[in-house]
Scaffold this active site. Structure first.
Site, PDB file in Angstrom:
ATOM      1  N   ASP A   1       1.134  -1.558  -0.031  1.00 52.42           N
ATOM      2  CA  ASP A   1      -0.110   0.119  -0.258  1.00 52.42           C
ATOM      3  C   ASP A   1       0.470   1.385  -0.002  1.00 52.42           C
ATOM      4  OD1 ASP A   1       0.778  -0.219   3.022  1.00 52.42           O
ATOM      5  OD2 ASP A   1      -1.182  -0.232   3.568  1.00 52.42           O
TER       6      ASP A   1
ATOM      7  N   SER B   1      -5.602  -4.966  12.699  1.00 54.12           N
ATOM      8  CA  SER B   1      -6.632  -3.129  12.708  1.00 54.12           C
ATOM      9  C   SER B   1      -7.021  -3.132  13.724  1.00 54.12           C
ATOM     10  CB  SER B   1      -6.786  -3.469  11.545  1.00 54.12           C
ATOM     11  OG  SER B   1      -5.743  -3.616  10.523  1.00 54.12           O
TER      12      SER B   1
ATOM     13  N   ASP C   1      -5.504  -0.284   5.725  1.00 54.42           N
ATOM     14  CA  ASP C   1      -6.598  -0.706   7.289  1.00 54.42           C
ATOM     15  C   ASP C   1      -7.597   0.378   7.222  1.00 54.42           C
ATOM     16  OD1 ASP C   1      -4.351  -1.921   6.933  1.00 54.42           O
ATOM     17  OD2 ASP C   1      -2.844  -1.194   8.745  1.00 54.42           O
TER      18      ASP C   1
HETATM   19  C1  GLA Z   1       0.187  -2.179   8.482  1.00 59.03           C
HETATM   20  C2  GLA Z   1       0.022  -0.887   7.846  1.00 59.03           C
HETATM   21  C3  GLA Z   1      -0.534  -1.065   6.727  1.00 59.03           C
HETATM   22  C4  GLA Z   1      -0.025  -1.654   5.811  1.00 59.03           C
HETATM   23  C5  GLA Z   1      -0.057  -3.568   6.278  1.00 59.03           C
HETATM   24  C6  GLA Z   1       1.599  -3.994   5.412  1.00 59.03           C
HETATM   25  O1  GLA Z   1      -1.260  -3.462   8.688  1.00 59.03           O
HETATM   26  O2  GLA Z   1      -1.213  -0.133   8.303  1.00 59.03           O
HETATM   27  O3  GLA Z   1      -0.807   0.288   6.102  1.00 59.03           O
HETATM   28  O4  GLA Z   1       1.327  -1.177   4.576  1.00 59.03           O
HETATM   29  O5  GLA Z   1       1.004  -3.668   7.127  1.00 59.03           O
HETATM   30  O6  GLA Z   1       0.633  -4.665   4.153  1.00 59.03           O
END
Ligand code: GLA
Length: 386
Positions: free
Chosen positions: A33, A123, A169
């Site tokens: 991302d 998340s 997320d």
């Molecule tokens: C965490 C970050 C996301 C993404 C993932 C890995 O969840 O918050 O933005 O980079 O790691 O894909």
């Protein structure tokens, strides 16, 4: 005591609104991302709930059920940190985001409770941010689109919490839809909702219970290694802005000039981006075998090239792959602990769960958790009648 009663006990009146925002798992597209690439997350059934009632004095009183603690501030001046209650930084960051946009939200009494496991890479923080953001929007009758709140929530995490995360997320917590995975272009923010054929397979979430360590520092380091790769590759590919702009064939022609570590990191991102497109096709064609292969390829790349896995995640994947009916498994999220996910043939979920409970604790001394979740709706608000 239900949550509304809890609210009444603490704040001596009834809540006016209920905001709910889900956690997420990412099916594929890991660490892509922030490279302007592609991701395919689903919102899960575990969520954060915020009950709230506006106040007229500009005071915000937060009560976290999960931490059993309170934190308060005023919206009339710059919002400070509360080092004694760091859980409140997610909510504070969101309020600060409204202030940065020239909006002074009214005060509020807010009670926060989540069943998204904390620190598991599902998340919970994005869920807290999105539930707070939609609650503030509703209490202030603001006409802001959901996508604006998604950006505001990401900023809260970047600026207030200090985690330099990408947008995945918050985006899925805000924009998820029941029954659908979300195929997102993290540069343009164009997205497609892809139906999730849950009659054909399940996605089983395997929580290693390994506390994520080093996530912040290692995460930011991976980010800068990718940026360094872009700077070096620009010699040969002058038009590129991010690794997203590097095709697999361009990478294969030019990667030999990169230092080994940078080459490995970039290689993961370039191929992972490509895997997202292949996975979306497989999902549409209900090609579970292909989905499984792509899961495994993603895991191996995260383990060997991006170096963000850990023995516990590798073990989960290994246990899963030994079970008949498991088509593929991989770590999900930032890594260094947290959860793995497996694509499993319908009816084989229990066999996987049993294998995880019997093997994993013996080899790690950790007690794992296993969840099955269907794709759910993103952040929403309900107005409660008195
Ligand atoms: C965490 C970050 C996301 C993404 C993932 C890995 O969840 O918050 O933005 O980079 O790691 O894909």
């Amino acid at each position: 005591m239900d949550l509304s009663e809890r609210f009444e006990t603490i704040f001596a009146h009834k809540p006016a609104i209920r905001a709910v925002a889900p956690g997420r798992v990412n099916l594929i597209g890991e660490h892509t991302d922030y490279n302007d690439g592609f991701v395919l997350p689903i919102a899960i059934q575990y969520a954060v709930t915020v009950l709230a009632r506006p106040r007229t004095d500009g005071r915000v009183r937060l009560y976290s059920v999960d931490f059993g603690a309170e934190s308060a501030f005023d919206t009339s001046r710059e919002i400070p940190r509360d080092e004694k209650q760091p859980w409140s930084h997610y909510e504070r960051g969101v309020f600060a985001g409204f202030l940065n946009r020239g909006i002074t939200p009214c005060g509020a009494d807010m009670l926060i409770h989540g069943d998204v496991p904390i620190g598991a890479g599902l998340s919970s923080s994005a869920a807290v941010e999105m539930a707070t953001a939609v609650a503030v929007r509703a209490m202030n009758h603001l006409d802001l689109p959901q996508i604006e709140l998604v950006k505001l929530a990401q900023e809260a995490e970047n600026r207030f919490v200090g985690m330099n995360c990408g947008i995945m997320d918050q985006f899925i917590s805000g924009m998820g839809q029941a029954g659908k995975a979300l195929f997102l272009d993290c540069r343009s923010l164009d997205y497609e909702r892809v139906p999730f054929p849950d009659d054909a397979f399940s996605v089983v979430i395997l929580n290693t219970k390994k506390k994520r360590e080093l996530t912040g520092s290692e995460y930011n380091e991976r980010r800068s290694q990718c940026e360094q790769g872009v700077r070096l590759l620009r010699d040969k590919l002058p038009g590129i802005r991010a690794l997203r702009d590097v095709s697999v064939s361009d990478f294969e022609s030019h990667a030999h000039g990169l230092p080994e570590r940078i080459r490995d990191r970039c290689s993961h991102v370039v191929f992972e981006n490509d895997r997202v497109g292949s996975f979306v096709r497989a999902l549409k064609e209900r090609d579970t075998r292909r989905m499984g292969e792509l899961f495994l390829a993603s895991h191996e790349s995260l383990r060997d090239l991006y170096a963000v896995s850990c023995p516990e995640l590798d073990l989960m994947v290994e246990i899963a792959m030994d079970i008949d009916g498991v088509l593929g498994a991989r770590m999900t999220g930032a890594g260094f602990g947290g959860c793995a996910i497996a694509v499993v043939k319908k009816g084989r979920e229990k066999a996987l769960e049993e294998a995880v409970f019997s093997r994993y604790p013996k080899e790690t001394n950790l007690q794992p958790e296993v969840y099955v979740s269907l794709p759910s709706d993103g952040a929403r608000v309900e107005i409660l009648s008195d």
